[in-house]
Design an enzyme around this catalytic site. Structure first.
Site, short mmCIF file in Angstrom:
data_model
loop_
_atom_site.label_atom_id
_atom_site.label_comp_id
_atom_site.label_asym_id
_atom_site.label_seq_id
_atom_site.Cartn_x
_atom_site.Cartn_y
_atom_site.Cartn_z
N SER A 182 -104.91 -44.73 -43.93
CA SER A 182 -105.96 -45.26 -43.06
C SER A 182 -107.27 -44.50 -43.14
O SER A 182 -108.32 -45.07 -42.86
CB SER A 182 -105.48 -45.31 -41.63
OG SER A 182 -105.04 -44.03 -41.22
N HIS A 210 -102.30 -50.94 -42.26
CA HIS A 210 -103.62 -51.35 -42.74
C HIS A 210 -103.55 -52.33 -43.91
O HIS A 210 -104.58 -52.68 -44.50
CB HIS A 210 -104.46 -50.13 -43.13
CG HIS A 210 -105.04 -49.42 -41.95
ND1 HIS A 210 -106.24 -49.78 -41.39
CD2 HIS A 210 -104.55 -48.39 -41.21
CE1 HIS A 210 -106.48 -48.98 -40.35
NE2 HIS A 210 -105.48 -48.12 -40.22
N LYS A 241 -104.10 -54.60 -35.76
CA LYS A 241 -105.27 -54.43 -36.62
C LYS A 241 -105.73 -55.80 -37.12
O LYS A 241 -106.37 -56.52 -36.38
CB LYS A 241 -104.94 -53.44 -37.73
CG LYS A 241 -104.83 -52.05 -37.10
CD LYS A 241 -104.37 -50.95 -38.00
CE LYS A 241 -104.39 -49.65 -37.21
NZ LYS A 241 -103.39 -48.70 -37.62
#
Ligand SMILES: *Cc1c(COP(=O)(O)O)cnc(C)c1O
Length: 393
Positions: A182, A210, A241
Site C-alpha cells: 500500500s 489494494h 477501498k
C-alpha cells in the site's frame, strides 16, 4: 506533581518534535474528487476510494432501500443471530465475482486477517511473511502464536531459502503476502510465490486490499491479474477501498471458508457487517460486473498523473498501480509539504514512520476514477508550485 500518564504526554511531545505526530483532519462532505476538509474545499488526493463508489448514486440508493427493509444493525454476531439474507447473498456474489468456491465476509479487512491467520496456523507452526506486510497481517501472525519468519520484500529466492532452512522444524506452514503494497504500490510476484508454495506444499495467502476492484479483469483482484485461479489458497480482500464501503472478505475453497465460520474469532465474537454496508457492497459487485469503465478510467488517470509527476522531476518510487508515492525523505519535510498542499487546495496526507521506514516519508497520492483531467491538471500545477517552493524539484 507527576502523574501516571506523564509518560504518554512525553511520548506525544516527542512525536510532535520528530514530525511524526498524526494530525487528523475532518471531512464534512461526501467522498469524491473534491472534499470539504476542515472547512476548506480541496482536491482529494489521498482516499482509497479508487473507483469513486463511496458516494455512487446506485450504491447510496441500495443502502437506503436496505435500511427500509431490514433496519440498520445486524443485532448479533454472525454465528448467533446476525446472519441476514444480505450477508449470504453478498458472500455468494463475491465468490462468483472472484471465481472461487466460497467467500466469507468480515467487518473489515483488518479483521479478515486477524481472523484467518490464527485459524490456519498456531503454536508449533511457521509463517513465512514478506518483510513489508501490512500491520493487520503482522498482528494476525502474532495472534496465531506461530513462529514468524520474515523474508526479503517481494523476493521468492529469499522465501525459498527461509523455507529450506526452517520447514522441517515445524508442523504446518503458511506463506503470507500483501498483494499490492500500500505504501509503494508495487505488486507481489504471486506467480513466483505460488511456484515456491507448490514446491513445498505450503498454504499460500494473499491480502489483496489494494488490488480488489483495481487489478485483474474488471477489478477481480491479484489472483485474476496473474491467472492463478484455484491456486492461491486464501485471498483476503477489503470492501473498504475500491468497493467504497467498509468490510473484509476471504475468498477460497469451501473447506477454508467453512473453517473460518467455525474458528474465525472476529466472525464469532464481533457483530456482523451492518445492513447498509452489506447492501452497498452488493450494489458495488453489480457495478463491477456490469462494466469495466470505472476500472479503466482509474488506470488511465493514474498513468497520466504518474507520467506528468515524473516529467516535473518528482521521485514517484516504483509503483505499478494507481498508488503514487511522492518520496520526500524526512518526516518534517513531508509534513510541511502536506500543509503547503492543503493551503494551495490539495489534500494529500504525509506518511511517515511507523507506517513507512524512517527516512522514507512521503505524500502518497491516490488517484481515482472520480477525478477528471482538469482535476489532475490542477493537482499537478499545485504539486509543481509546492515542490519548487520547498526545493524538492
Ligand atoms: C487497508 C488494508 C487493510 C485493512 O482493510 P480495512 O478494510 O480498512 O480494515 C488490510 N490489509 C491491507 C494490505 C491494507 O492495505
Amino acid at each position: 506533581m507527576s502523574t501516571k500518564t506523564d509518560w504518554i504526554q512525553e511520548e506525544i511531545d516527542g512525536l510532535q518534535q520528530a514530525g511524526l505526530y498524526t494530525n487528523i483532519r475532518t471531512l464534512s462532505s461526501p467522498q469524491g474528487a473534491w472534499l470539504m476538509v476542515d472547512g476548506k474545499k480541496v482536491l482529494n488526493f489521498c482516499s482509497n476510494n479508487y473507483l469513486g463508489l463511496a458516494n455512487h448514486p446506485k450504491i447510496v440508493a441500495a443502502a437506503k432501500s436496505a435500511i427500509d427493509e431490514y433496519g440498520v444493525g445486524p443485532g448479533a454476531v454472525r454465528t448467533i443471530a446476525g446472519t441476514m439474507s444480505l450477508h449470504v447473498a453478498l458472500e455468494k456474489r463475491l465468490a462468483a465475482f472472484k471465481g472461487v468456491e466460497a467467500a466469507i465476509t468480515f467487518q473489515s479487512g483488518f479483521n479478515a486477517n486477524t481472523a484467518t491467520i490464527p485459524a490456519l496456523v498456531g503454536k508449533g507452526d511457521v509463517i513465512f511473511s514478506d518483510r513489508l506486510n501490512h500491520a493487520s497481517i503482522i498482528d494476525g501472525c502474532r495472534l496465531s502464536g506461530a513462529k514468524i519468519i520474515a523474508y526479503a520484500h517481494n523476493d521468492p529466492i529469499s522465501l525459498e531459502a527461509a523455507i529450506k532452512e526452517n520447514l522441517a522444524d515445524y508442523r504446518r506452514a503458511l506463506i503470507v503476502t500483501d498483494g499490492v503494497f500500500s505504501m509503494d504500490g508495487d505488486i507481489a510476484p504471486l506467480d513466483k510465490l505460488y511456484e515456491v508454495a507448490q514446491r513445498y506444499d505450503i498454504l499460500l495467502m494473499v491480502d489483496d486490499a489494494h488490488g480488489e476492484g483495481v487489478l485483474g479483469r474488471g477489478g477481480r483482484g491479484i489472483v485474476d491479474h496473474f491467472g492463478l485461479h484455484g491456486k492461491v489458497d486464501v485471498e483476503v480482500g477489503t470492501l473498504s477501498k475500491a468497493f467504497g464501503v467498509v468490510g473484509g472478505v476471504v475468498a477460497g475453497s469451501k473447506t477454508i471458508v467453512e473453517w473460518l465460520r467455525q474458528r474465525g474469532r472476529p466472525f464469532l465474537f464481533s457483530s456482523a457487517m451492518t445492513v447498509p454496508d452489506t447492501a452497498a457492497c452488493l450494489a458495488a459487485v453489480d457495478l463491477l460486473e456490469e462494466s469495466t469503465d470505472l476500472v479503466d478510467k482509474l488506470w488511465a488517470n493514474a498513468k497520466y498523473f504518474k507520467t506528468e509527476m515524473k516529467n516535473l522531476g518528482f521521485d514517484t518510487g516504483h509503483s505499478e498501480t494507481p498508488i503514487t508515492p511522492v518520496m520526500l525523505g524526512e518526516a518534517p519535510l513531508a509534513q510541511q509539504f502536506s500543509r503547503e498542499l492543503y493551503e494551495a487546495g490539495v489534500f494529500g496526507t504525509a506518511i511517515g514512520f511507523p507506517t513507512v521506514p524512517r527516512g522514507t516519508a512521503r505524500i502518497r497520492v491516490m488517484i481515482s476514477a472520480a477525478h477528471e483531467k482538469d482535476d489532475l491538471d490542477k493537482g499537478l500545477e499545485i504539486f509543481a508550485q509546492v515542490g519548487k517552493k520547498l526545493g524538492v524539484i
